[in-house]
Design a protein around this motif. Structure first.
Motif, PDB file in Angstrom:
ATOM      1  N   ALA A 322       0.884  -1.039   0.159  1.00  0.00           N
ATOM      2  CA  ALA A 322       0.032  -0.132   0.110  1.00  0.00           C
ATOM      3  C   ALA A 322       1.095   1.337   0.006  1.00  0.00           C
ATOM      4  CB  ALA A 322      -0.821  -0.026   1.268  1.00  0.00           C
ATOM      5  N   THR A 323       1.859   1.420   0.892  1.00  0.00           N
ATOM      6  CA  THR A 323       2.745   2.455   1.035  1.00  0.00           C
ATOM      7  C   THR A 323       3.561   2.687  -0.430  1.00  0.00           C
ATOM      8  OG1 THR A 323       4.585   1.126   2.064  1.00  0.00           O
ATOM      9  CG2 THR A 323       2.986   2.565   3.603  1.00  0.00           C
ATOM     10  N   ALA A 324       3.917   1.738  -0.892  1.00  0.00           N
ATOM     11  CA  ALA A 324       4.658   1.647  -2.196  1.00  0.00           C
ATOM     12  C   ALA A 324       3.924   2.254  -3.443  1.00  0.00           C
ATOM     13  CB  ALA A 324       5.187   0.350  -2.673  1.00  0.00           C
ATOM     14  N   ALA A 325       2.597   1.582  -3.357  1.00  0.00           N
ATOM     15  CA  ALA A 325       1.560   2.340  -4.492  1.00  0.00           C
ATOM     16  C   ALA A 325       1.060   3.651  -4.063  1.00  0.00           C
ATOM     17  CB  ALA A 325       0.315   1.240  -4.518  1.00  0.00           C
ATOM     18  N   ALA A 326       1.018   4.005  -3.003  1.00  0.00           N
ATOM     19  CA  ALA A 326       0.688   5.364  -2.658  1.00  0.00           C
ATOM     20  C   ALA A 326       1.703   6.334  -3.096  1.00  0.00           C
ATOM     21  CB  ALA A 326       0.358   5.390  -1.164  1.00  0.00           C
ATOM     22  N   ARG A 327       2.945   5.947  -2.592  1.00  0.00           N
ATOM     23  CA  ARG A 327       3.989   6.635  -2.837  1.00  0.00           C
ATOM     24  C   ARG A 327       4.150   7.135  -4.344  1.00  0.00           C
ATOM     25  NH1 ARG A 327       7.540   4.066  -0.601  1.00  0.00           N
ATOM     26  NH2 ARG A 327       7.461   4.951   1.345  1.00  0.00           N
ATOM     27  N   ASP A 328       3.759   6.157  -5.318  1.00  0.00           N
ATOM     28  CA  ASP A 328       4.002   6.378  -6.751  1.00  0.00           C
ATOM     29  C   ASP A 328       2.911   7.373  -7.174  1.00  0.00           C
ATOM     30  OD1 ASP A 328       6.259   4.964  -6.969  1.00  0.00           O
ATOM     31  OD2 ASP A 328       5.270   2.950  -7.478  1.00  0.00           O
ATOM     32  N   MET A 329       1.902   7.713  -6.459  1.00  0.00           N
ATOM     33  CA  MET A 329       0.706   8.462  -6.782  1.00  0.00           C
ATOM     34  C   MET A 329       0.609   9.948  -6.163  1.00  0.00           C
ATOM     35  SD  MET A 329      -2.380   5.586  -6.848  1.00  0.00           S
ATOM     36  CE  MET A 329      -2.099   4.879  -5.128  1.00  0.00           C
ATOM     37  N   ALA A 330       1.943  10.166  -5.305  1.00  0.00           N
ATOM     38  CA  ALA A 330       1.828  11.409  -4.755  1.00  0.00           C
ATOM     39  C   ALA A 330       1.571  12.700  -5.496  1.00  0.00           C
ATOM     40  CB  ALA A 330       3.045  11.419  -3.963  1.00  0.00           C
TER      41      ALA A 330
END
Length: 990
Positions: A322-330
């Motif tokens: 989740a954090t990896a996907a969220a970081r890519d969408m910042a």
């Protein structure tokens, strides 16, 4: 002892209380010793310095007298005589030879740096320059500059012996100001810098680096003409005063501005660190590239999905994915990507409890009495972010499925730009949810090294094994065993990470054999669990059995923490009669080596699956009640220690420490409420000032009410103090018109209802002529609470009753010798007693300055600025408001930042500087919108409307004022609506 030289010479004891150094010569002696950094100073040198080449008869005896006076103040052991001269011992545990050998003693070096603010300033500046992250650099530079209380060594500024050091420190300060300006430019803060650097450039007109930073800020703020004029001014000054031309840096920048080169444009996207709190990963994410892409696509711009729930068993890696996907969408989410950790909330939490955690994480302001429905935090949150585009990651929700589902449904309905990413072992099962199962990592299909290396499970195992055993690689000899290990552990990431360090003692073949033997024994199968969950449980069981008895003790006791802990806290909670505290650090280190505990900076954490397992073990050992009691006591004592320090020079550091412990403190309160009512009341009393400074009054009110409802004995005065705090908080979180303006302020309340209960029920909490602090034996606390309630009353418009309490507070503080309480009361009275207002503010400012309380200095500076405005001194008004703005930014007090910017805008308009006023109002509007500070948005829009009207732009004026009117009506702000309508009448044609 701590010494302050960045301003008037100051000394504080170990508790942060100021220590008075009498007599000018004694202060000069101390300054001379400090300038020499703890090194020896010969007596002849001291005599020369103190008497400026004109020593008295018997100068040696005169010096000895001054030395004796200084020793009486500091302690004889701190000023020592040795063959080379007198020395001031700076390290707390130093012996006579220590100061000269600090390079070989890290602890003493840290003590010395902490003992002198100038050394701390230099250390912070060096740390900032070494850091790569711009936002962190800016914070460290701001913290360094916050240490300055005035000109360095102000008491001895004219002394020859001090001039060199004063000049050195001033140059360091200016360099840090320039460094910070450069960093803030990279963060896109050019509008603020364009206004702020003007005064500095005027004071230091020949500093080219400062000048070029100001030119860049002006250009990026759309003021190209001002930037070019600034260069022309620099060129003229250099020619007239030094006979030289500007350096190449300024000249190149001037030419680039003339050509409007693209590289000078402001950054188009804020630094991600400014818009997210996602942690930096400690290790790489393996085997999830495709899954990250799928999650991004589900929340992407081409998808209508706004809620994705990642489901899977514990330890499978949901949070990392989740954090990896969220970081890519910042970059997609204008108002940020935010991680909200919910593991620390109890299973009985409500949707409002979760909303409160989200509000705190996003840094939203919940302090304005005009905000509606502060008891409906879900509704308040939805209103606050209704126009924002953001992604909220709600992590570890399996024990909170129903309240999270309620919150998620409300956000999806009310916030069109709101997107949610949830991790849980089960779905929320609400409309609009897309469930994304997270399976274990792919297993190897073949045992050859090439084929095996392509499997995610093997790749993760090999990377973690190489970290534990340097030089380990996958080869033809060990590939079959590694493949077998990964298959036996079902590709579960946590299980693989736990077992990899075993290769320090076992070969891959031996480890595979042990797993085969262990996992085929029937007694290790956990009944009722799915097969893969049984695998993880068995892995945890095995890891547990390999620990020593003391390692198991520490590990299971760490489960009481909701959000990790410091080493100091672990020693307090994990140690007992059978396990001495001095053994805990070594045991923690061993657990970190075994991958059962994660170390992040100075904190130690358990992964969620490990924490759940250890909580079971804690209950099995029969220790849960005792460990929870120690945890509650530890948190209470921490809060009480930090409480008083929040009113001194360590204020910023204390705020950061309590910020880091927020989740643990909430867990401690939850446990205390069901256990010891005494600790619950003590804890909320200790945290009250922290909540106030952070603007978290809703949390304060809920916590005070909960603690007061808890059963159990309390120390004398604890409950009356909590009720008094609640009274003051309720005044600040209730609409201003809930109470009658005259007569009894508790009119309509039953005679048997307590003041706090009357407040909670909607009436004003203070009957006329009564003192809600009556019955408190502590005179300092009573005076401070009188001030707190009195200022709440004046804020509600009940000036007579409020001033009565504030005046009583002033008298009580003076009687008790509480300088903080005296300063607070004086600053409040300064705004209500015109004849003596400026004198009150000056004295209050001096007291806060001496104490080192930056919040107090901010409030005093505001009072002085308002007095200067009353006298028509616009230059002083602006300078004081600028100083207040810096203090508010340093402390992260965002409502104060907004209010100060609005006052600066008003001052600029009064001086005819429309453009400058517009810049300040625009920044106030931006910060208000970011922090959901509705009153600030209204006032900033009105200011922008007024500025546009004075500039002759009636269309822009109407647009801003209509926005202000709409926001006022939607938030039930009658004052805002009245101000907006009054301005609109000046804009509309007659």
């Amino acid at each position: 002892m701590r010494y302050g030289v960045l301003g008037p010479l100051a000394v504080w004891d170990a508790e942060g209380a100021p220590v008075r150094v009498p007599e000018a010569k004694v202060r000069a002696l101390l300054a001379d010793l400090l300038i020499h950094g703890g090194g020896p100073v010969p007596p002849d040198r001291l005599i020369e310095d103190l008497w400026a080449g004109n020593p008295p008869d018997g100068s040696a005896n005169a010096l000895q007298t001054k030395i004796s006076q200084l020793r009486r103040v500091l302690g004889r052991e701190r000023v020592v005589r040795e063959p080379a001269g007198y020395r001031l011992l700076l390290a707390e545990n130093a012996n006579i030879a220590d100061n000269a050998n600090l390079a070989d003693d890290t602890n003493n070096a840290d003590d010395v740096i902490g003992a002198v603010d100038a050394l701390r300033f230099q250390e912070l500046a060096e740390r900032a320059r070494a850091h790569d992250e711009p936002a962190v650099k800016a914070d460290l530079f701001a913290e360094a500059l916050a240490l300055w209380r005035g000109p360095a060594y102000a008491d001895v500024a004219e002394a020859l012996f001090a001039r060199g050091e004063i000049a050195r420190l001033e140059e360091l300060r200016l360099t840090v100001l320039e460094d910070r300006a450069d960093v803030r430019l990279t963060l896109g803060e050019h509008h603020a810098l364009a206004a702020e650097l003007g005064e500095l450039v005027a004071r230091y007109p020949l500093r080219e680096r400062l000048r070029t930073a100001h030119m860049r800020a002006l250009y990026r703020a759309g003021r190209q003409g001002d930037a070019l004029r600034s260069f022309q001014e620099l060129r003229s000054l250099l020619k007239e005063e030094l006979g030289v031309s500007p350096g190449p840096g300024a000249t190149v920048l001037h030419e680039a501005i003339l050509r409007q080169e693209p590289h000078l444009a402001p950054p188009t996207v804020e630094s991600p660190s400014c818009r997210t709190n996602l942690p930096t990963p400690l290790t790489s994410l393996i085997g999830r590239r495709e899954a990250v892409g799928e999650v991004r696509a589900r929340l992407g711009p081409d998808s209508d999905t706004r809620l994705v729930t990642l489901t899977g068993l514990g330890g499978v890696g949901k949070t990392r994915l989740a954090t990896a996907a969220a970081r890519d969408m910042a970059e997609r989410f204008t108002h940020g990507v935010w991680l909200v950790e919910l593991a620390g909330l109890s299973a009985v939490s409500t949707p409002d409890d979760i909303a409160e955690r989200v509000i705190t994480t996003l840094g939203l302001c919940d302090t304005s009495a005009s905000e509606p429905n502060l008891d409906d935090l879900v509704g308040w949150l939805c209103q606050a972010v209704a126009e924002k585009r953001l992604l909220i990651l709600l992590d570890n929700c399996e024990h909170l499925v129903e309240p999270v589902a309620a919150l998620a449904g409300a956000v999806l309905s009310a916030v069109p730009g709101g997107h949610l990413l949830v991790t849980s072992q089960e779905a929320l099962d609400i409309p609009g949810e897309v469930v994304h199962p997270v399976p274990p990592l792919a297993l190897p299909e073949h045992t050859g090294p090439g084929a095996a290396a392509r499997s995610g499970a093997v790749e993760l195992f090999v990377e973690r094994a190489a970290a534990a055993v340097p030089g380990f690689v996958l080869d033809a000899d060990n590939a079959p065993a590694v493949s077998a290990i990964c298959r036996r552990l079902d590709g579960i990431p946590l299980a693989l990470e736990l077992v990899a360090p075993r290769l320090r003692a076992l070969s891959p073949d031996e480890l595979a054999a042990r797993l085969d033997d262990r996992f085929t024994r029937p007694e290790v199968r956990a009944r009722g669990l799915p097969a893969r969950q049984q695998t993880l449980r068995s892995m945890l069981d095995w890891s547990w059995q390999l620990l020593t008895a003391d390692e198991r003790t520490v590990l299971r006791r760490l489960a009481v923490y909701a959000d990790g802990c410091t080493l100091e806290s672990a020693e307090a909670v994990c140690a007992d009669r059978d396990l001495p505290a001095e053994r805990v650090p070594d045991l923690l280190a061993r657990l970190v080596d075994r991958s059962l505990v994660v170390r992040e900076g100075g904190r130690f954490r358990l992964l969620e699956s490990v924490a759940a397992y250890c909580a079971e073990r804690l209950t099995e050992a029969g220790e849960a009640a005792a460990v929870r009691a120690r945890f509650v006591r530890c948190c209470t004592e921490l809060a009480e220690r930090e409480n008083e320090r929040l009113r001194g020079p360590d204020q910023r550091r204390c705020l950061e420490r309590l910020d880091a412990e927020t989740v643990n403190l909430r867990r401690a309160l939850d446990l205390a409420v069901t256990g010891s009512g005494e600790h619950a009341v003590r804890l909320v009393n200790a945290l009250m000032w922290y909540w106030f400074l952070r603007g978290r009054l809703t949390e304060a009110r809920r916590s005070l009410q909960t603690a007061l409802a808890a059963e159990g004995g309390t120390a004398p005065g604890a409950r009356p103090a909590a009720r008094a705090w609640l009274t003051g908080v309720t005044l600040r979180t209730s609409p201003a018109d809930v109470s009658p303006a005259n007569g009894s302020l508790a009119e309509g309340a039953p005679a048997d209802v307590s003041p706090a209960e009357a407040a909670a029920g909607g009436g004003s909490p203070v009957p006329v002529g009564e003192d809600p602090t009556a019955g408190l034996d502590d005179p300092v606390l009573r005076a401070r609470l009188q001030w707190f309630i009195g200022t709440g009353l004046t804020g509600q418009g009940h000036h007579r009753e409020g001033l009565r309490l504030v005046e009583a507070s002033l008298a009580g503080a003076r009687t008790a010798g509480d300088r903080w309480g005296e300063a607070a009361a004086l600053v409040e009275l300064a705004g209500h007693v015109p004849a003596r207002g400026e004198a009150h503010a000056e004295l209050g400012a001096a007291l806060f300055h001496e104490i080192g309380d930056r919040w107090g200095q901010l409030r005093a500076t505001r009072s002085l600025a308002l007095a200067a405005e009353h006298h028509g001194d616009r230059a002083r008004t602006e300078r004081l408001h600028r100083e207040g703005l810096l203090m508010a930014e340093e402390l992260g007090l965002w409502t104060e930042v907004v209010e100060t910017l609005i006052r600066l805008g008003r001052t600029a308009l009064a001086g005819g500087h429309v453009r400058r006023a517009r810049e300040r109002y625009e920044r106030a509007l931006s910060v208000s919108a970011e922090r959901a500070y509705i009153r600030g948005e209204i006032r900033a829009e009105i200011g922008l409307g007024r500025a546009a009207r004075l500039h002759g732009d009636r269309e822009s004026a109407r647009r801003h004022l209509n926005r202000a009117l709409a926001k006022s009506r939607s938030s039930a702000s009658a004052a805002g609506a009245a101000d907006a309508l009054a301005e609109l009448e000046l804009v509309l044609p007659v």
